[in-house]
Design an enzyme around this catalytic site. Structure first.
Site: not given
Length: 246
Positions: A17, A148, A185
């Site tokens: 995806q 992140y 996401s």
């Protein structure tokens, strides 16, 4: 088949995806034989009908799974390392589990893939490696993305290190650093806020262009970096951010 990637073989991780899927489709449309990999086998099956794409389950957090993938694909001309996870939270809100998982998936997976695929690519005469970084790295501080941001800064460091070390082996390594992109996401993070409308508006508000990017826009850049058109480019971080960093 003709195209900018005609005659080349590509391996794409996280291809079920989002950016990975869009890039697998774009590579195939440009003539490459693409090995689209992911752990989400059910979603990955949707690519089976696309000409030029073969699908394969691979867990980039498992060295044995990566070895099995390499045995199936052989040495590719193009390797697109797209697997990643966006941990949300400041450094005080993050847990060790958040950091461990983020570094395992975002950074150590890159280490594992490169350790496996670099030797056969070198033996095969070289190739192009594209890593998925982010504007949220040392390039720009973004709120609530401590783990992140740290991982994506590491991806950029690895990109430059490998590009320098294997330049003489005809290995080119570049990274793509997007701002916010419309992916599943992103939607999951928006939904998790409890106020999807406000969250989406906030993501858009920080983009000077007044919109987020699309996976296809990132894929177009990945095609260029994978192709011989970028043969004089290595070790570079290609920002594609709708002017967010200006």
């Amino acid at each position: 088949m003709t195209g900018r990637l005609a005659g080349k073989t590509a391996v794409v991780t996280a291809a079920a995806q989002g950016i990975g899927e869009a890039t697998a489709r774009a590579f195939a449309a440009e003539g490459a034989h693409v090995w689209a990999t992911d752990v989400n086998v059910e979603k990955l099956r949707e690519l089976n009908s696309v000409e030029g794409i073969s699908t394969y389950r691979c867990d980039v957090m498992d060295e044995d799974s990566i070895t099995a993938l390499l045995n199936e694909t052989g040495a590719p001309d193009i390797l697109f390392n797209c697997a990643g996870y966006v941990a949300v939270g400041t450094i005080l809100e993050s847990t060790e589990k958040d950091w461990d998982f983020s570094f395992d998936l975002n950074v150590k997976s890159l280490f594992r893939m490169l350790r496996a695929f670099l030797p056969p690519m070198i033996e095969n005469g070289g190739g192009s490696i594209v890593n998925m970084a982010s504007l949220s790295s040392h390039l720009l501080g973004v709120p609530d993305r401590a783990a992140y941001t740290a991982t994506k800064a590491a991806v950029i460091g690895i990109t430059k290190s490998v590009a320098k070390d294997y330049l003489a082996d005809n290995i080119r390594v570049n990274a793509i650093a997007p701002a916010t992109v419309e992916t599943p996401s992103l939607q999951e993070r928006i939904d998790a806020t409890g106020d999807a409308e406000a969250a989406r508006a906030a993501f858009i508000a920080r983009q000077p262009m007044g919109r987020v990017g699309t996976p296809e826009e990132i894929a177009h850049l990945a095609v260029y970096l994978a192709s011989d058109e970028s043969s004089y480019t290595t070790g570079q971080i290609h920002v594609i951010d709708g002017a967010m960093s200006l």
